[in-house]
Enzyme design. Structure first.
Site, PDB file in Angstrom:
ATOM      1  N   HIS A 239      -2.795  11.215   0.265  1.00 13.46           N
ATOM      2  CA  HIS A 239      -1.558  10.696   0.877  1.00 13.46           C
ATOM      3  C   HIS A 239      -0.433  10.701  -0.144  1.00 13.46           C
ATOM      4  CE1 HIS A 239      -3.062   8.377   4.665  1.00 13.46           C
ATOM      5  NE2 HIS A 239      -3.638   9.564   4.541  1.00 13.46           N
TER       6      HIS A 239
ATOM      7  N   TYR B  57       2.558  -0.229   7.060  1.00 11.90           N
ATOM      8  CA  TYR B  57       2.598  -1.663   6.730  1.00 11.90           C
ATOM      9  C   TYR B  57       3.743  -2.261   7.549  1.00 11.90           C
ATOM     10  CZ  TYR B  57      -0.228  -0.733   2.527  1.00 11.90           C
ATOM     11  OH  TYR B  57      -1.237  -0.369   1.650  1.00 11.90           O
TER      12      TYR B  57
ATOM     13  N   PRO C 218      -5.369  -8.290  -0.434  1.00 14.47           N
ATOM     14  CA  PRO C 218      -5.597  -6.855  -0.221  1.00 14.47           C
ATOM     15  C   PRO C 218      -4.333  -6.051   0.073  1.00 14.47           C
ATOM     16  CG  PRO C 218      -6.279  -8.124   1.681  1.00 14.47           C
ATOM     17  CD  PRO C 218      -5.937  -9.106   0.618  1.00 14.47           C
TER      18      PRO C 218
ATOM     19  N   LYS D  98      -5.307  -3.250  -4.368  1.00 15.62           N
ATOM     20  CA  LYS D  98      -5.509  -3.228  -5.816  1.00 15.62           C
ATOM     21  C   LYS D  98      -6.876  -3.766  -6.248  1.00 15.62           C
ATOM     22  CE  LYS D  98      -1.800  -1.241  -6.754  1.00 15.62           C
ATOM     23  NZ  LYS D  98      -2.004   0.195  -6.931  1.00 15.62           N
TER      24      LYS D  98
ATOM     25  N   TYR E 201       2.173   1.230  -6.563  1.00 10.10           N
ATOM     26  CA  TYR E 201       1.223   1.489  -5.476  1.00 10.10           C
ATOM     27  C   TYR E 201       0.229   2.597  -5.865  1.00 10.10           C
ATOM     28  CZ  TYR E 201      -0.539   1.883  -0.693  1.00 10.10           C
ATOM     29  OH  TYR E 201      -1.355   1.881   0.420  1.00 10.10           O
TER      30      TYR E 201
HETATM   31  C1  PHB Z   1      -7.829  -0.372   4.174  1.00  9.40           C
HETATM   32  O1  PHB Z   1      -7.809   0.804   4.592  1.00  9.40           O
HETATM   33  O2  PHB Z   1      -8.789  -1.156   4.375  1.00  9.40           O
HETATM   34  C2  PHB Z   1      -6.623  -0.883   3.417  1.00  9.40           C
HETATM   35  C3  PHB Z   1      -5.605   0.009   3.111  1.00  9.40           C
HETATM   36  C4  PHB Z   1      -4.491  -0.450   2.413  1.00  9.40           C
HETATM   37  C5  PHB Z   1      -4.407  -1.780   2.067  1.00  9.40           C
HETATM   38  C6  PHB Z   1      -5.434  -2.683   2.377  1.00  9.40           C
HETATM   39  C7  PHB Z   1      -6.548  -2.227   3.070  1.00  9.40           C
HETATM   40  O3  PHB Z   1      -3.296  -2.221   1.407  1.00  9.40           O
END
Ligand code: PHB
Ligand code: APR
Length: 389
Positions: A72, A200, A292, A296, A384
């Site tokens: 990505h 997000y 989460p 990280k 990130y």
């Molecule tokens: C996930 O795919 O579980 C996931 C992806 C990004 C995040 C948190 C969890 O920031």
């Protein structure tokens, strides 16, 4: 029994460290409290920084990741109905790889078994002894029989609820913690992801995240009150709530289906200092926890493994102890940057129960600045995709 390094914990931290050390010719024994099946049944996040990918390649455990991982180059951020993209390629020229932690752990177990590494499953009552001496040892019980392993060093990779952190005396340890006033309700569904990249979303109703594992396995989250229970949420209720929180276009194209996993996780920031005591080194969740939001957790465990692997390799192969002496300081320097980023992203994207009108305006201004300012986007992208080790 005797080995060079006892690794307590057969999660990603312990397994990655053991594989790297094995390749360097350093003997390890991994002690895992649960069964392999139990460990592999855990559903965790799925974003790998380049540093983690490089470590898995160095450990010869990246073949499936290279075949099946999704590279990505950016991610989407939505606030109410305004969506913008953080372009990793443009900002920092480094991608992330989407590949489930469960698959990382599975690949590490397969590699360990293929290379003859010793893992003791269902190791009960693991205890660490004489970690401040030159002759530490670990005791445990297996199949009702008490056992002892003498070693040179102990890696405490046993997670937040393990025994290693507690081995460091309370009057030596300094713990920092922040508990967030909400949780994440997460589901897995055998449906195609709603978008090619992650979304997000900060909506009036709370945070939501659209993620994925592969072309037909999606991972979704909605922020929920800590008082919620999984049984309070039917599949239909989850999908309806998710649709209310994500951009209209995504809500209109979202393919729903029966969930194959549903769970609620609390959010916390936690760090313990120091990350070493005598010949004990803490690694991963044993030393720190992040919310989460910034993905990280695994990636900060990876940087701990990087520092500890090189420290032990330098000790055994080059007779140099500089890495061992500075492990905690070096690991913590990066841990705190990951903690900051995870805290910042959590504050940016969630609705806090006590949030005032002013707080909400600050959040909206933060999001608008991130949307409009290249330097802000660069800063987010650098964090990130992963700061340098
Ligand atoms: C996930 O795919 O579980 C996931 C992806 C990004 C995040 C948190 C969890 O920031
Ligand atoms: N003895 C032996 N093993 C133990 C003990 C113990 N007393 N206590 C815990 N363990 C094992 C657990 O069963 C688990 O398999 O240690 C392992 C720790 O693994 P994780 O909790 O996954 O921690 P870590 O390997 O550091 O990986 C960090 O996992 O929790 C996620 O978000 C976190 O992605 C991050 C990653």
């Amino acid at each position: 029994m005797r080995t060079q390094v006892v690794i307590i914990g057969g999660g990603p931290s312990g397994l990655l460290l053991s594989q790297l050390l094995l390749k360097a010719g350093v003997e390890t024994i991994v002690l895992e409290r649960k069964t392999r099946e139990y460990v592999l049944a855990r559903i965790r996040a799925g974003i790998l920084e380049q540093g983690m990918v490089n470590l898995l390649r160095e450990a010869d455990v990246a073949d499936r990741l290279d075949r099946e991982g999704f590279v990505h180059d950016g991610t989407l951020i939505a606030s109410d109905n305004d969506t913008f993209r953080i372009d990793f390629a443009k900002s920092v020229g480094v991608p992330v790889v989407v590949y489930g932690q469960t698959e990382v752990t599975r690949d590490l177990y397969d590699a360990r078994e293929a290379t003859g590494g010793e893992t003791v499953f269902e190791a009960d009552d693991v205890c660490l002894h004489d970690v401040k001496s030159d002759a530490p040892y670990v005791t445990f019980r297996k199949d009702g029989r008490d056992q002892r392993i003498d070693c040179d060093y102990i890696a405490g990779c046993d997670g937040f609820h393990g025994v290693s952190r507690e081995t460091i005396p309370k009057d030596v340890r300094q713990e920092f913690e922040k508990v967030y006033p909400f949780g994440w309700l997460g589901v897995l569904s055998e449906t195609p992801p709603v978008d090619d990249e992650l979304i997000y979303a900060n909506s009036e109703r709370g945070f939501a995240l659209c993620s994925m594992r592969n072309a037909n396995l999606s991972r979704y989250y909605v922020q929920c009150p800590l008082t919620d229970r999984v049984e309070d949420w039917s599949d239909d209720a989850f999908w309806e709530e998710l649709k209310r929180r994500i951009p209209e276009k995504a809500a209109d194209t979202l393919i729903t289906g029966p969930t194959i996993e549903k769970s609620i996780a609390p959010l916390r920031s936690f760090v313990t200092e120091p990350m070493q005591w005598g010949r004990l080194f803490l690694c991963g969740d044993a030393a720190h926890i992040v919310p989460p939001t910034g993905a990280k957790g695994l990636n900060t465990a990876a940087s701990d493994v990087h520092y500890l692997y090189h420290a032990l390799k330098d000790h055994y192969l080059d007779n140099s102890d500089k890495g061992i002496e500075t492990y905690s300081t070096r690991a913590l320097a990066r841990v705190w940057k990951a903690e900051r980023f995870s805290w910042w992203m959590t504050n940016l994207l969630h609705r806090f129960p006590e949030q005032s009108g002013f707080d909400r305006r600050m959040q909206q201004a933060d999001l608008a600045f991130l949307r409009d300012n290249e330097a802000a986007q660069q800063a987010m992208a650098e964090n990130y995709v992963g700061l340098p080790y």
